[in-house]
Design a protein around this motif. Structure first.
Motif, PDB file in Angstrom:
ATOM      1  N   LYS A  88      51.103  40.181  34.558  1.00 38.22           N
ATOM      2  CA  LYS A  88      51.177  39.256  33.275  1.00 38.22           C
ATOM      3  C   LYS A  88      51.529  40.067  32.159  1.00 38.22           C
ATOM      4  CE  LYS A  88      48.440  35.252  33.742  1.00 38.22           C
ATOM      5  NZ  LYS A  88      46.999  34.849  33.977  1.00 38.22           N
TER       6      LYS A  88
ATOM      7  N   SER B 173      42.962  32.398  38.504  1.00 39.90           N
ATOM      8  CA  SER B 173      42.177  31.394  37.520  1.00 39.90           C
ATOM      9  C   SER B 173      42.704  30.177  37.373  1.00 39.90           C
ATOM     10  CB  SER B 173      42.157  32.629  36.213  1.00 39.90           C
ATOM     11  OG  SER B 173      43.308  32.436  35.968  1.00 39.90           O
ATOM     12  N   GLU B 175      44.008  28.759  35.090  1.00 38.37           N
ATOM     13  CA  GLU B 175      45.521  28.665  34.444  1.00 38.37           C
ATOM     14  C   GLU B 175      46.566  28.894  35.362  1.00 38.37           C
ATOM     15  OE1 GLU B 175      46.962  31.407  30.989  1.00 38.37           O
ATOM     16  OE2 GLU B 175      45.056  32.337  32.011  1.00 38.37           O
ATOM     17  N   ASP B 176      46.208  30.026  36.387  1.00 35.27           N
ATOM     18  CA  ASP B 176      47.374  30.304  37.236  1.00 35.27           C
ATOM     19  C   ASP B 176      47.164  29.512  38.480  1.00 35.27           C
ATOM     20  OD1 ASP B 176      47.974  32.377  35.232  1.00 35.27           O
ATOM     21  OD2 ASP B 176      46.510  33.929  36.398  1.00 35.27           O
ATOM     22  N   ARG B 180      50.326  29.314  41.919  1.00 31.41           N
ATOM     23  CA  ARG B 180      49.749  30.022  42.938  1.00 31.41           C
ATOM     24  C   ARG B 180      49.634  29.240  44.206  1.00 31.41           C
ATOM     25  NH1 ARG B 180      47.757  34.845  42.381  1.00 31.41           N
ATOM     26  NH2 ARG B 180      47.852  35.020  44.658  1.00 31.41           N
TER      27      ARG B 180
END
Lengths: 107, 410
Positions: A88, B173, B175-176, B180
């Protein structure tokens, strides 16, 4: 855990003032969030000297150890909990410096 | 208990418990390699002991305990306890980044780790089939027509990278998560497609083993993430495709197109389950992703008892929706094929021809053109297009079908 984030470039140009400003701001954030270890930009590969002192005497050779279209233009060393965090941060770094980057873990 | 019963119990335990055993050992020892080896040893012990001792009342618990013991034995044997404890920190398990509680199952951690975007696609497929589905390295090598040693190296390298680069053992998480999950589904869809339309010259045209594994894994993810629309969509798509399996290849080993299939042989139970999933997603009133739309298209086809009852305007409308989401030329090609049923082959051919730049190397592009040209009576051009399609196609049943079609042009 530390990761080397290499900045890969294939043009001769240095970072523009806008890119430099974005990188500076990103570096400040890395420091504030505890990810900063070290970072630096490198002069052109043509300024490199290769040294081999495995033999009788040190040999000095002009130029980079590997001639290639793409070269290392700079790097960050970052502290990150795991690869997801490092990826990230590296993705943001790529955006700010406007170049490709490679993430590689330290041993 | 007979030998066959015990063998059946081991197979069932393998299907149900393999991923759980590997996942819980990975969590405990922080090392995929140790977890994999210990799980394999535990199952080998079951094969050796259950015929005499009987199948334990809770096979999963027995296998986990046995595998744990094997793992500890190995660590002691290597007499590097301190090193191992250090390594145990490597596969990272940081509870400060709490995943969504509802889906925090160890098997999900395992799946997300195996399908991590830092791994190459072929590596993700291999690792998922080994660690989650429990296929052996020779089985995976055979499935993808590579040498065992090559496949073994690929898996070993992947495990080493996960460890060295510290790919986390975590459910991403919130948000990801969507990105994914779509990475995980891409792996499962790839396995399914290789089963559905096998590309090898020496393999069966349909690979039941791969299809079964893909469906089994998708069912597992569906059970672990029941709220995810795309997971439901992919499962529905797989079930509605699998429902037509026996109708898809003739006794002579030739591919049978959707239009020509004997709909009486479709699997009604799978269709009902697929339709239920599609209806569930419609009722959710959330904008569908690509798998949900593909499943809905499949649902329209499987709702028609006779091909003439197919609601082609609905099919084209769904493709329109899909094109907005994914403007890839392959989707545009499939849309054009549906358009032929609605607006005629002339209109469809014009749409197909516009894709030449992007799809000239894709057999389905030439097959679609050949069929449209045939329907328009342009035999010579059709013959040439069939030739191109045959040249590029990899599936043996499809090649047989295309060859017959070309010969029938006269």
């Amino acid at each position: 855990m530390q990761y080397l984030v290499s900045v890969i470039d294939d043009t001769a140009g240095l970072a523009t003032p806008e890119e430099m400003a974005a990188i500076d701001a990103f570096n400040d954030r890395l420091t504030a969030e505890g990810h900063w270890v070290f970072a630096g930009g490198l002069a052109a590969p043509s300024s490199a000297t290769v040294i081999d002192n495995r033999g009788e005497e040190a040999m000095f050779t002009d130029g980079p150890f590997l001639e290639s279209k793409e070269y290392l233009a700079g790097f960050w060393v970052m502290e990150a909990a795991d690869l997801d965090v490092a990826l990230k941060l590296a993705a943001e770094g790529s955006k700010h410096c406007n170049r490709k980057v490679e993430v590689r873990p330290f041993l | 208990m007979s030998v066959a019963d015990v063998r059946e119990a081991v197979t069932q335990a393998h299907h149900e418990e393999w991923a759980r055993v590997v996942a819980s050992l990975t969590r405990r020892f922080g090392d995929l390699d140790i977890a994999e080896e210990a799980a394999a040893e535990a199952f080998a012990t079951a094969v050796a002991r259950w015929p005499a001792d009987g199948v334990p009342p809770n096979p999963g618990a027995w296998l986990t305990t046995t595998a744990n013991r094997k793992a500890i034995d190995r660590i002691r044997r290597e007499n590097k306890r301190d090193d191992k404890q250090k390594e145990a920190q490597l596969l990272h398990d940081d509870d400060s980044r709490e995943p969504l509680d509802a889906i925090d199952d160890e098997r999900l951690r395992l799946i997300f780790t195996c399908c991590h975007p830092a791994l190459a696609m072929e590596t993700r497929v291999a690792l998922t089939l080994r660690m989650v589905a429990g296929l052996t390295v020779p089985e995976i090598a055979r499935a993808f027509l590579v040498q065992e040693t090559t496949m073994g190296r690929r898996i070993t390298r992947a495990k080493a990278k996960i460890k060295a680069a510290r790919i986390p053992y975590l459910v991403p998480s919130a948000e990801d998560l969507p990105a994914r999950v779509s990475g995980v589904l891409a792996v499962l869809f790839l396995v399914f497609n290789e089963g559905y339309l096998a590309t090898g010259p020496d393999t069966d045209p349909i690979r039941h083993d791969l299809i079964a594994e893909a469906i089994r894994l998708t069912r597992l993810i569906r059970a672990l993430m029941p709220e995810d629309g795309e997971v439901a969509g992919l499962l529905a798509l797989m079930l509605l495709t699998e429902a037509r399996r026996t109708a898809r290849v003739s006794a002579a080993g030739e591919l049978v197109t959707l239009v020509e299939q004997d709909r009486g042989t479709w699997d009604a139970a799978l269709i009902a389950e697929g339709h239920r999933l599609v209806r569930e997603r419609l009722a959710a009133r959330v904008a569908p992703g690509r798998y949900q739309i593909l499943a809905a298209i499949s649902a329209v086809h499987t709702s028609a008892r006779d091909v003439r009852d197919t609601d082609w305007s609905q099919v084209v409308a769904l493709y329109d929706q899909l094109v907005r989401l994914d403007p890839s030329p392959v989707i545009a090609l499939n849309r054009a094929v549906a358009v032929a049923e609605l607006d005629g082959p002339e209109v469809a051919l014009a749409a197909v021809d516009r894709l030449e730049d992007k799809l000239a190397g894709y057999h389905a592009y030439h097959a679609a053109r050949a069929d449209l040209l045939r329907r328009l009576g342009r035999s010579q051009k059709s013959r040439a297009a069939y030739g191109k399609a045959i040249e590029l196609a990899g599936n043996t049943a499809e090649i047989t079908y295309l060859t017959r079609r070309r010969e029938q042009l006269g």
